[in-house]
Write a protein that holds these residues in place. Sequence first.
Motif, mmCIF file in Angstrom:
data_model
loop_
_atom_site.group_PDB
_atom_site.id
_atom_site.type_symbol
_atom_site.label_atom_id
_atom_site.label_comp_id
_atom_site.label_asym_id
_atom_site.label_seq_id
_atom_site.Cartn_x
_atom_site.Cartn_y
_atom_site.Cartn_z
ATOM 1 N N CYS A 146 -4.983 2.016 7.166
ATOM 2 C CA CYS A 146 -4.272 1.404 8.283
ATOM 3 C C CYS A 146 -2.767 1.594 8.116
ATOM 4 C CB CYS A 146 -4.618 -0.073 8.341
ATOM 5 S SG CYS A 146 -3.883 -0.908 9.723
ATOM 6 N N GLY A 179 -7.859 -2.982 -4.491
ATOM 7 C CA GLY A 179 -7.185 -2.770 -3.219
ATOM 8 C C GLY A 179 -8.183 -2.393 -2.159
ATOM 9 N N CYS A 180 -7.735 -2.398 -0.964
ATOM 10 C CA CYS A 180 -8.629 -2.125 0.133
ATOM 11 C C CYS A 180 -8.266 -0.788 0.760
ATOM 12 C CB CYS A 180 -8.525 -3.236 1.168
ATOM 13 S SG CYS A 180 -9.595 -2.956 2.589
ATOM 14 N N ILE A 185 -9.411 0.434 3.369
ATOM 15 C CA ILE A 185 -9.265 0.275 4.812
ATOM 16 C C ILE A 185 -7.804 -0.009 5.160
ATOM 17 C CG2 ILE A 185 -9.942 -1.104 6.788
ATOM 18 C CD1 ILE A 185 -12.294 0.321 5.770
ATOM 19 N N ALA A 186 -7.232 -0.965 4.447
ATOM 20 C CA ALA A 186 -5.838 -1.321 4.703
ATOM 21 C C ALA A 186 -4.932 -0.148 4.364
ATOM 22 C CB ALA A 186 -5.453 -2.540 3.887
ATOM 23 N N ASP A 208 -8.340 -9.025 3.039
ATOM 24 C CA ASP A 208 -7.285 -8.017 3.046
ATOM 25 C C ASP A 208 -5.925 -8.628 2.707
ATOM 26 O OD1 ASP A 208 -8.614 -5.721 3.407
ATOM 27 O OD2 ASP A 208 -8.110 -5.426 5.511
ATOM 28 N N GLY A 209 -5.644 -9.759 3.343
ATOM 29 C CA GLY A 209 -4.386 -10.437 3.064
ATOM 30 C C GLY A 209 -4.314 -10.886 1.615
ATOM 31 N N GLY A 210 -5.429 -11.385 1.109
ATOM 32 C CA GLY A 210 -5.474 -11.854 -0.278
ATOM 33 C C GLY A 210 -5.246 -10.723 -1.262
ATOM 34 N N ILE A 211 -5.788 -9.572 -0.941
ATOM 35 C CA ILE A 211 -5.599 -8.405 -1.812
ATOM 36 C C ILE A 211 -4.121 -8.024 -1.859
ATOM 37 C CG2 ILE A 211 -6.047 -5.950 -2.029
ATOM 38 C CD1 ILE A 211 -8.842 -6.479 -0.865
ATOM 39 N N ILE A 212 -3.505 -7.999 -0.683
ATOM 40 C CA ILE A 212 -2.088 -7.664 -0.623
ATOM 41 C C ILE A 212 -1.275 -8.652 -1.445
ATOM 42 C CG2 ILE A 212 -0.077 -7.586 0.913
ATOM 43 C CD1 ILE A 212 -1.922 -6.496 3.088
ATOM 44 N N SER A 237 -12.477 -11.065 6.998
ATOM 45 C CA SER A 237 -11.864 -9.780 6.639
ATOM 46 C C SER A 237 -10.356 -9.922 6.462
ATOM 47 C CB SER A 237 -12.146 -8.730 7.709
ATOM 48 O OG SER A 237 -13.527 -8.573 7.908
ATOM 49 N N TYR A 276 0.858 -1.175 0.000
ATOM 50 C CA TYR A 276 0.000 0.000 0.000
ATOM 51 C C TYR A 276 0.891 1.220 0.000
ATOM 52 C CZ TYR A 276 -4.130 -2.718 0.406
ATOM 53 O OH TYR A 276 -5.146 -3.588 0.135
ATOM 54 N N CYS A 287 -1.326 -14.477 4.195
ATOM 55 C CA CYS A 287 -2.537 -13.649 4.151
ATOM 56 C C CYS A 287 -3.099 -13.442 5.544
ATOM 57 C CB CYS A 287 -3.599 -14.304 3.265
ATOM 58 S SG CYS A 287 -3.210 -14.265 1.526
#
Lengths: 214, 214
Positions: B114, B107-108, B110-111, B170-174, B166, A115, A167
């Motif tokens: 964060c 992408g998220c 939220i992350a 999120d982990g999968g997106i990363i 969740s 990110y 993940c």
Amino acid sequence: MGKGLETRERILAIAEMSVLAKGFGATSIDEVIAEAGLTKSGFFYHFKDKNELARAMLLRYVAANDRVFDDVFGRGRQLSDDPLQAFLIGLKLLAEVMADLPNGHPGCLIASVCYQERMFDREVRAIAASSVQGWNARFRATLDEIARLHPPREAVDLDTVADMMSCIVDGGIIMSKLMADPRRLEHQVLAFRSFVKMLFGPAAAVRPVQPATA
Amino acid sequence: MGKGLETRERILAIAEMSVLAKGFGATSIDEVIAEAGLTKSGFFYHFKDKNELARAMLLRYVAANDRVFDDVFGRGRQLSDDPLQAFLIGLKLLAEVMADLPNGHPGCLIASVCYQERMFDREVRAIAASSVQGWNARFRATLDEIARLHPPREAVDLDTVADMMSCIVDGGIIMSKLMADPRRLEHQVLAFRSFVKMLFGPAAAVRPVQPATA
DNA sequence: CAAAAACCGTACCTCGGGTACAGCGTTTCG
DNA sequence: CGAAACGCTGTACCCGAGGTACGGTTTTTG
């Protein structure tokens, strides 16, 4: 350690704390050098720009992470000859390590790079990608070993299960930071452990109540 | 939609794309207004600073995400009366939605908040935290319903399983972004589905003989 | 038609990343 | 011992991006 390397290491340590606390973009060079007790010129003597700082921080972070993994899963293997049990023990230890961090997990630099707060160059992203790939390969090898002895209950791709580990940790870190609750990360690791346990564990798992019909 | 709201929406859409592609810090206001076809004054007429832009983007993102969840899990419930089957169908549909995104999941946000690229104010972080809490509560309710009919095979805290959803996304997106492989996210959602299936599913699950092949 | 909404233009300030050098004390090595 | 290399300091300066201030202009809308 020469004086140069010592200063370099000090910069990296200070920068890492700041980045994990506030993000890369919000971490100013001025701030880092103030805490490290040197001048801007001194900083740019060690790192030609912020990208190079990021690169060095990543390598440092990955190495530290590798040591943790080596430790917990190595101890797991010492405590059991069965690869499944060894892995489960390692996961339990990992959860403990995560829980023992006083202020919660500092965060994942990899995700921080992902990110991207600023534009990192290709090399930085390549380092992040290859280190995650390394972890996945490591877990994949372990899972292969386990699957040879304990056929999986569900037809899940083992590569995906290996990925899942990373993940869960990354997701768990985000969740912990967001909710300001360090225990959430520990719980996630343990939940992944349950997944592995169910996937490879004996079919005769204790089932409290009678099986329901789907 | 009034002209003001229309412009505002245009700014938000452009900004979101840019933020998810390059990060919040690397998204300059100049760039956004250039694409939106207005001036700096125009931008600051709508948002008093970048924090307010972030806040509005988050609310927009959360609402869109809610709609997706409502859609897939709603359709799941339409297709089966059994809460477990309905949830499994919803997860399958969710995986499909993730896979159908042409350039992978954007992408998220939220992350992204964060792993703050700049310092967001408390309100922005509060929005992020409360929306994740909302999702967790939603999944928790679903899991409760499932557990009432299908006693879980392992003693796992249902709050943790709800969180896991969740975390996995999120982990999968990363992972997907890092590896430049959109399918990884889909696989992670399906792996979570397997977890749910094993946890609540009938004990008489099919047990394949050979270990899964790479 | 008039007021409010939705902008435009310009000028200017600050902060952080980054460059360019010139120089200075210390270490190291031939 | 002397020179080179190392590990910095100090000053000065440029740029881009966020942001402020404020007056003016067009466009919508009641």
